[in-house]
Design a protein around this motif. Structure first.
Motif, PDB file in Angstrom:
ATOM      1  N   THR A 116       8.303  18.803  35.676  1.00 51.23           N
ATOM      2  CA  THR A 116       7.235  19.750  35.998  1.00 51.23           C
ATOM      3  C   THR A 116       7.663  20.773  37.049  1.00 51.23           C
ATOM      4  N   GLY A 117       8.907  20.709  37.464  1.00 45.13           N
ATOM      5  CA  GLY A 117       9.413  21.668  38.447  1.00 45.13           C
ATOM      6  C   GLY A 117       9.965  21.027  39.691  1.00 45.13           C
ATOM      7  N   ASP A 118       9.632  19.768  39.922  1.00 45.77           N
ATOM      8  CA  ASP A 118      10.123  19.085  41.113  1.00 45.77           C
ATOM      9  C   ASP A 118      11.327  18.196  40.823  1.00 45.77           C
ATOM     10  N   GLY A 119      11.838  18.283  39.608  1.00 47.34           N
ATOM     11  CA  GLY A 119      12.946  17.411  39.230  1.00 47.34           C
ATOM     12  C   GLY A 119      12.399  16.146  38.594  1.00 47.34           C
ATOM     13  N   ALA A 120      13.015  15.717  37.520  1.00 44.50           N
ATOM     14  CA  ALA A 120      12.551  14.525  36.804  1.00 44.50           C
ATOM     15  C   ALA A 120      13.518  13.381  37.031  1.00 44.50           C
ATOM     16  N   PRO A 121      13.008  12.156  37.086  1.00 43.82           N
ATOM     17  CA  PRO A 121      13.906  11.009  37.206  1.00 43.82           C
ATOM     18  C   PRO A 121      14.655  10.784  35.902  1.00 43.82           C
ATOM     19  N   ALA A 122      15.644   9.924  35.947  1.00 45.05           N
ATOM     20  CA  ALA A 122      16.331   9.506  34.724  1.00 45.05           C
ATOM     21  C   ALA A 122      15.412   8.546  33.973  1.00 45.05           C
ATOM     22  N   SER A 123      15.701   8.340  32.707  1.00 42.44           N
ATOM     23  CA  SER A 123      14.886   7.435  31.907  1.00 42.44           C
ATOM     24  C   SER A 123      15.772   6.473  31.131  1.00 42.44           C
ATOM     25  N   TRP A 124      15.194   5.323  30.795  1.00 42.70           N
ATOM     26  CA  TRP A 124      15.844   4.338  29.932  1.00 42.70           C
ATOM     27  C   TRP A 124      15.150   4.375  28.584  1.00 42.70           C
ATOM     28  N   TYR A 125      15.931   4.466  27.501  1.00 43.52           N
ATOM     29  CA  TYR A 125      15.364   4.416  26.156  1.00 43.52           C
ATOM     30  C   TYR A 125      15.000   2.966  25.857  1.00 43.52           C
ATOM     31  N   ASP A 126      13.692   2.691  25.715  1.00 42.70           N
ATOM     32  CA  ASP A 126      13.233   1.310  25.611  1.00 42.70           C
ATOM     33  C   ASP A 126      13.484   0.667  24.247  1.00 42.70           C
ATOM     34  N   GLY A 127      14.112   1.399  23.330  1.00 45.06           N
ATOM     35  CA  GLY A 127      14.539   0.802  22.067  1.00 45.06           C
ATOM     36  C   GLY A 127      15.966   0.312  22.127  1.00 45.06           C
ATOM     37  N   SER A 128      16.636   0.517  23.251  1.00 48.28           N
ATOM     38  CA  SER A 128      18.012   0.045  23.423  1.00 48.28           C
ATOM     39  C   SER A 128      18.007  -1.228  24.263  1.00 48.28           C
ATOM     40  N   PRO A 129      19.124  -1.984  24.293  1.00 49.98           N
ATOM     41  CA  PRO A 129      19.184  -3.179  25.137  1.00 49.98           C
ATOM     42  C   PRO A 129      18.938  -2.822  26.600  1.00 49.98           C
ATOM     43  N   THR A 130      18.410  -3.772  27.364  1.00 51.99           N
ATOM     44  CA  THR A 130      18.281  -3.524  28.798  1.00 51.99           C
ATOM     45  C   THR A 130      19.677  -3.515  29.406  1.00 51.99           C
ATOM     46  N   PRO A 131      19.908  -2.752  30.462  1.00 53.56           N
ATOM     47  CA  PRO A 131      21.244  -2.692  31.065  1.00 53.56           C
ATOM     48  C   PRO A 131      21.735  -4.086  31.473  1.00 53.56           C
ATOM     49  N   GLY A 132      22.886  -4.475  30.951  1.00 57.97           N
ATOM     50  CA  GLY A 132      23.444  -5.800  31.201  1.00 57.97           C
ATOM     51  C   GLY A 132      23.388  -6.695  29.987  1.00 57.97           C
ATOM     52  N   GLU A 133      22.460  -6.400  29.044  1.00 54.69           N
ATOM     53  CA  GLU A 133      22.442  -7.136  27.782  1.00 54.69           C
ATOM     54  C   GLU A 133      23.599  -6.652  26.901  1.00 54.69           C
ATOM     55  N   ARG A 134      23.930  -7.472  25.892  1.00 52.72           N
ATOM     56  CA  ARG A 134      24.966  -7.058  24.952  1.00 52.72           C
ATOM     57  C   ARG A 134      24.492  -5.845  24.164  1.00 52.72           C
TER      58      ARG A 134
END
Length: 231
Positions: A116-134
């Motif tokens: 919206t103009g203040d900078g956006a955070p990064a996002s995780w695609y929730d259809g992919s494994p969680t970080p650390g999973e195979r």
């Protein structure tokens, strides 16, 4: 930012099929009893036949083949249990961001964080494994911002092999990844299988836009960081 068309996580698994082969032994037919010989007059030695046909012994039945030893099971790299990501930290380029969870657009492309103009955070695609999973866990971030400031992933190109990427998770653990490489792809030739395809280890994909065209005001490319779980 539209990191290629994504039809959902690739989760194809190879099913092994074991074909058991057995050797069927062939049994000879039942022996026929000899007919009783009729009595006959004795035959002198000189009159005995000189050539006597001796039947050859029957061939031995083939021995069953020895069973083949099964190949050893493949040892896959250790991974972490599933746990949703909370924050992302990349010390070497000064990135620290909360991670929002996003899915797919109606057209099958990945949703991207709204700025919206203040900078956006990064996002995780929730259809992919969680970080650390195979498998490949997918994180997205903008390269720029409407305010003119750089986006959260503005400096991805500065990452070099061996740099660490940390993702904190809801279970209190932190998945630590090391950068393997970076790659630039045109959006109209995005290699879906290479980026999103299944992997034997826990991996991370950081994706942002690249290839800004001043004539159109659009980004023609995506830049992707490939990283593998360290601990």
């Amino acid at each position: 930012m539209n990191p290629g068309r994504r039809e959902g996580p690739l989760a194809a698994t190879a099913a092994g099929v074991l074909l058991a082969l057995s050797l069927a032994g062939c049994a000879a037919g039942p022996a026929t009893p000899d007919a009783e010989a009729a009595p006959s007059a004795p035959v002198s030695a000189s009159a005995a036949p000189t050539n006597t046909l001796v039947p050859s012994p029957a061939p031995a039945a083939p021995s069953p083949a020895a069973p083949t030893a099964a190949p050893p099971a493949e040892q896959l790299p250790p991974v972490m249990d599933a746990s949703a990501p909370v924050t992302l930290s990349i010390p070497s380029i000064g990135v620290r961001s909360d991670l929002i969870h996003l899915g797919l657009e109606d057209n099958g492309s990945l949703e991207v964080p709204e700025d919206t103009g203040d900078g956006a955070p990064a996002s995780w695609y929730d259809g992919s494994p969680t970080p650390g999973e195979r498998g490949p866990s997918v994180l997205l971030g903008h390269v720029n911002s409407p305010s003119g400031r750089g986006g959260v992933f503005a400096d991805l190109r500065k990452l070099t092999p061996g740099a660490e990427i940390n993702v904190s998770r809801t279970d209190g653990s932190t998945a630590v990844f090391t950068v393997d490489r970076g790659a630039l792809y045109p959006k109209d030739g995005f290699p879906t299988l290479e980026v999103y395809g299944n992997t034997k280890s826990a991996e991370l994909r950081l994706i942002t836009c690249d290839g800004y065209d001043p004539a159109t005001g659009e980004f023609d490319d995506n830049y992707v960081i490939y990283a593998t779980l360290k601990a």
